[in-house]
Design a protein around this motif. Sequence first.
Motif, PDB file in Angstrom:
ATOM      1  N   MET A   1       0.834  -1.196   0.000  1.00 35.75           N
ATOM      2  CA  MET A   1       0.000   0.000   0.000  1.00 35.75           C
ATOM      3  C   MET A   1       0.871   1.249   0.000  1.00 35.75           C
ATOM      4  SD  MET A   1      -3.240  -0.903   0.050  1.00 35.75           S
ATOM      5  CE  MET A   1      -4.218   0.344   0.856  1.00 35.75           C
ATOM      6  N   ILE A   2       0.576   2.164  -0.903  1.00 31.98           N
ATOM      7  CA  ILE A   2       1.262   3.450  -0.932  1.00 31.98           C
ATOM      8  C   ILE A   2       0.554   4.375   0.054  1.00 31.98           C
ATOM      9  CG2 ILE A   2       1.959   5.403  -2.362  1.00 31.98           C
ATOM     10  CD1 ILE A   2       3.265   2.728  -3.116  1.00 31.98           C
ATOM     11  N   LYS A   3       1.281   4.857   1.050  1.00 38.00           N
ATOM     12  CA  LYS A   3       0.678   5.717   2.076  1.00 38.00           C
ATOM     13  C   LYS A   3       0.758   7.180   1.635  1.00 38.00           C
ATOM     14  CE  LYS A   3       1.420   2.587   5.965  1.00 38.00           C
ATOM     15  NZ  LYS A   3       2.013   2.404   7.304  1.00 38.00           N
ATOM     16  N   ILE A   4      -0.408   7.819   1.595  1.00 40.76           N
ATOM     17  CA  ILE A   4      -0.526   9.165   1.065  1.00 40.76           C
ATOM     18  C   ILE A   4      -0.763  10.178   2.182  1.00 40.76           C
ATOM     19  CG2 ILE A   4      -1.799  10.669  -0.509  1.00 40.76           C
ATOM     20  CD1 ILE A   4      -0.472   8.421  -1.998  1.00 40.76           C
ATOM     21  N   GLY A   5      -0.019  11.276   2.124  1.00 41.22           N
ATOM     22  CA  GLY A   5      -0.292  12.435   2.963  1.00 41.22           C
ATOM     23  C   GLY A   5      -0.907  13.498   2.073  1.00 41.22           C
ATOM     24  N   HIS A   6      -2.063  13.990   2.423  1.00 37.67           N
ATOM     25  CA  HIS A   6      -2.811  14.889   1.547  1.00 37.67           C
ATOM     26  C   HIS A   6      -3.021  16.242   2.206  1.00 37.67           C
ATOM     27  CE1 HIS A   6      -5.830  16.119  -1.402  1.00 37.67           C
ATOM     28  NE2 HIS A   6      -6.595  16.513  -0.392  1.00 37.67           N
ATOM     29  N   ILE A   7      -2.739  17.330   1.465  1.00 36.50           N
ATOM     30  CA  ILE A   7      -2.957  18.668   1.994  1.00 36.50           C
ATOM     31  C   ILE A   7      -4.044  19.392   1.209  1.00 36.50           C
ATOM     32  CG2 ILE A   7      -1.047  19.633   0.613  1.00 36.50           C
ATOM     33  CD1 ILE A   7      -0.727  21.703   2.937  1.00 36.50           C
ATOM     34  N   GLY A   8      -4.968  20.007   1.936  1.00 38.14           N
ATOM     35  CA  GLY A   8      -6.025  20.807   1.337  1.00 38.14           C
ATOM     36  C   GLY A   8      -7.369  20.107   1.382  1.00 38.14           C
ATOM     37  N   LEU A   9      -8.326  20.695   2.101  1.00 44.87           N
ATOM     38  CA  LEU A   9      -9.653  20.101   2.211  1.00 44.87           C
ATOM     39  C   LEU A   9     -10.739  21.045   1.716  1.00 44.87           C
ATOM     40  CD1 LEU A   9      -9.387  18.270   5.655  1.00 44.87           C
ATOM     41  CD2 LEU A   9      -9.307  17.274   3.354  1.00 44.87           C
ATOM     42  N   GLY A  10     -10.393  21.823   0.702  1.00 53.55           N
ATOM     43  CA  GLY A  10     -11.411  22.582  -0.011  1.00 53.55           C
ATOM     44  C   GLY A  10     -12.224  21.626  -0.860  1.00 53.55           C
ATOM     45  N   ARG A  11     -13.038  22.160  -1.735  1.00 56.27           N
ATOM     46  CA  ARG A  11     -13.910  21.306  -2.547  1.00 56.27           C
ATOM     47  C   ARG A  11     -13.132  20.307  -3.395  1.00 56.27           C
ATOM     48  NH1 ARG A  11     -17.260  23.126  -7.476  1.00 56.27           N
ATOM     49  NH2 ARG A  11     -18.811  21.503  -7.696  1.00 56.27           N
ATOM     50  N   MET A  12     -12.117  20.819  -4.103  1.00 55.65           N
ATOM     51  CA  MET A  12     -11.297  19.935  -4.924  1.00 55.65           C
ATOM     52  C   MET A  12     -10.475  18.992  -4.054  1.00 55.65           C
ATOM     53  SD  MET A  12      -9.972  18.719  -7.614  1.00 55.65           S
ATOM     54  CE  MET A  12     -10.545  19.751  -8.949  1.00 55.65           C
ATOM     55  N   GLY A  13      -9.896  19.504  -2.979  1.00 59.40           N
ATOM     56  CA  GLY A  13      -9.062  18.684  -2.110  1.00 59.40           C
ATOM     57  C   GLY A  13      -9.829  17.554  -1.474  1.00 59.40           C
ATOM     58  N   LEU A  14     -11.042  17.832  -1.039  1.00 56.91           N
ATOM     59  CA  LEU A  14     -11.867  16.805  -0.418  1.00 56.91           C
ATOM     60  C   LEU A  14     -12.248  15.733  -1.428  1.00 56.91           C
ATOM     61  CD1 LEU A  14     -13.015  16.080   2.308  1.00 56.91           C
ATOM     62  CD2 LEU A  14     -15.075  17.380   1.750  1.00 56.91           C
ATOM     63  N   PHE A  15     -12.496  16.147  -2.660  1.00 57.46           N
ATOM     64  CA  PHE A  15     -12.827  15.184  -3.715  1.00 57.46           C
ATOM     65  C   PHE A  15     -11.658  14.232  -3.959  1.00 57.46           C
ATOM     66  CE2 PHE A  15     -13.094  14.106  -8.319  1.00 57.46           C
ATOM     67  CZ  PHE A  15     -14.267  13.368  -8.265  1.00 57.46           C
ATOM     68  N   HIS A  16     -10.438  14.784  -4.038  1.00 54.98           N
ATOM     69  CA  HIS A  16      -9.255  13.943  -4.217  1.00 54.98           C
ATOM     70  C   HIS A  16      -9.068  13.007  -3.024  1.00 54.98           C
ATOM     71  CE1 HIS A  16      -7.360  15.001  -7.956  1.00 54.98           C
ATOM     72  NE2 HIS A  16      -7.378  16.295  -7.686  1.00 54.98           N
ATOM     73  N   ALA A  17      -9.248  13.539  -1.830  1.00 59.80           N
ATOM     74  CA  ALA A  17      -9.082  12.723  -0.622  1.00 59.80           C
ATOM     75  C   ALA A  17     -10.062  11.552  -0.625  1.00 59.80           C
ATOM     76  CB  ALA A  17      -9.286  13.584   0.625  1.00 59.80           C
ATOM     77  N   GLU A  18     -11.287  11.809  -1.003  1.00 59.85           N
ATOM     78  CA  GLU A  18     -12.293  10.741  -1.061  1.00 59.85           C
ATOM     79  C   GLU A  18     -11.900   9.687  -2.085  1.00 59.85           C
ATOM     80  OE1 GLU A  18     -15.717  13.079  -1.866  1.00 59.85           O
ATOM     81  OE2 GLU A  18     -16.191  13.425   0.255  1.00 59.85           O
ATOM     82  N   ASN A  19     -11.394  10.124  -3.228  1.00 55.66           N
ATOM     83  CA  ASN A  19     -10.972   9.181  -4.268  1.00 55.66           C
ATOM     84  C   ASN A  19      -9.829   8.294  -3.776  1.00 55.66           C
ATOM     85  OD1 ASN A  19     -12.839  10.075  -6.135  1.00 55.66           O
ATOM     86  ND2 ASN A  19     -11.419  11.452  -7.173  1.00 55.66           N
TER      87      ASN A  19
END
Length: 334
Positions: A1-19
Amino acid sequence: MIKIGHIGLGRMGLFHAENISQMNDAELFALCDLDEEKLAKEAKRLNVKKTYTDFDEMIKDDEIDAITITSPSHLHTEQISKALKAGKHVFSEKPLGTTVEQCKLAEKAVEENPDQVFMLGFMRRFDKSYQYAKKAIEAGKIGKVYMVRSYSQDPTAKIEGAIAFGPHSGGEFLDMCVHDIDLMRWFIGSEPKKVWAIGGCYAYPEFADWNDGDNVSALMKFENDAMGFLFAGRTAPHGYNVETEIMGTEGIIRIGSVPQKNLVEILDSTGVRKEISQDFIERFSDSFKDEMKEFISCVKEGRKPEITVYDGTAVSEIAYKCKESFESGELVEL
């Protein structure tokens, strides 16, 4: 599993995080955002193990393999550089930077860290229709491409967000037209050498405060003599509308010439109609997922993606030349 750290929870950021949270070969391992309440809420909802309010602290985490960046545009270059130097693979949303100078710094960071994967989010290249068109062009099915026409229109219903983002968006050519410019370079296989841009504030004079417009267009002449025409608007009354036409000496390819949400037709007291998508996430939902899958695959397989940091710089340079022409009213050479 590739472990991802994600920055930004605006509309676009949240969409990417969900994906990312739904992928089989990657784990949404950490989230970073300044809004602590939202951060805690989304971490719990998406079952994320770690949270950070400081990007510098997140990239120190040795368990994280890759960073995905959906922070405000003016922060992209700095965060790309820091993450790469920390040994992380990096995916960044567009634009690469809000100035050409920033883009050059991003190029340097990628060059200095050749073992890391870097990918920029030009998601339209992952749309099935655009991929089909690209293969048809490469197979010679429409002859020599001599013109690409591209329209991108945001709905008037989203105008308040566009106005709020206006002061630090870089302008409509950088904010909206980068995808159109990227597709032109991709389909034509050449770089523009001249550009003439026009437009104005036809409905919302607020954009004039930032030397911007609510509807703009540009005509380009490419080094191989092909032509490009783009139009970007923020006042579409009907919804989100992206159209592309590729003209060749032996045929024409049109994508989205009649925008529609699906193949459904509705017959009621108002007549017969087709619905269309209301935003870019709805229209390119699968493309966003597929581009993230490609990034993860590149990390796992140790290969570099087709979209490079230099694509981001080239598109930004062209977008700024469009802006220069728009502001001066003159033909600009690249």
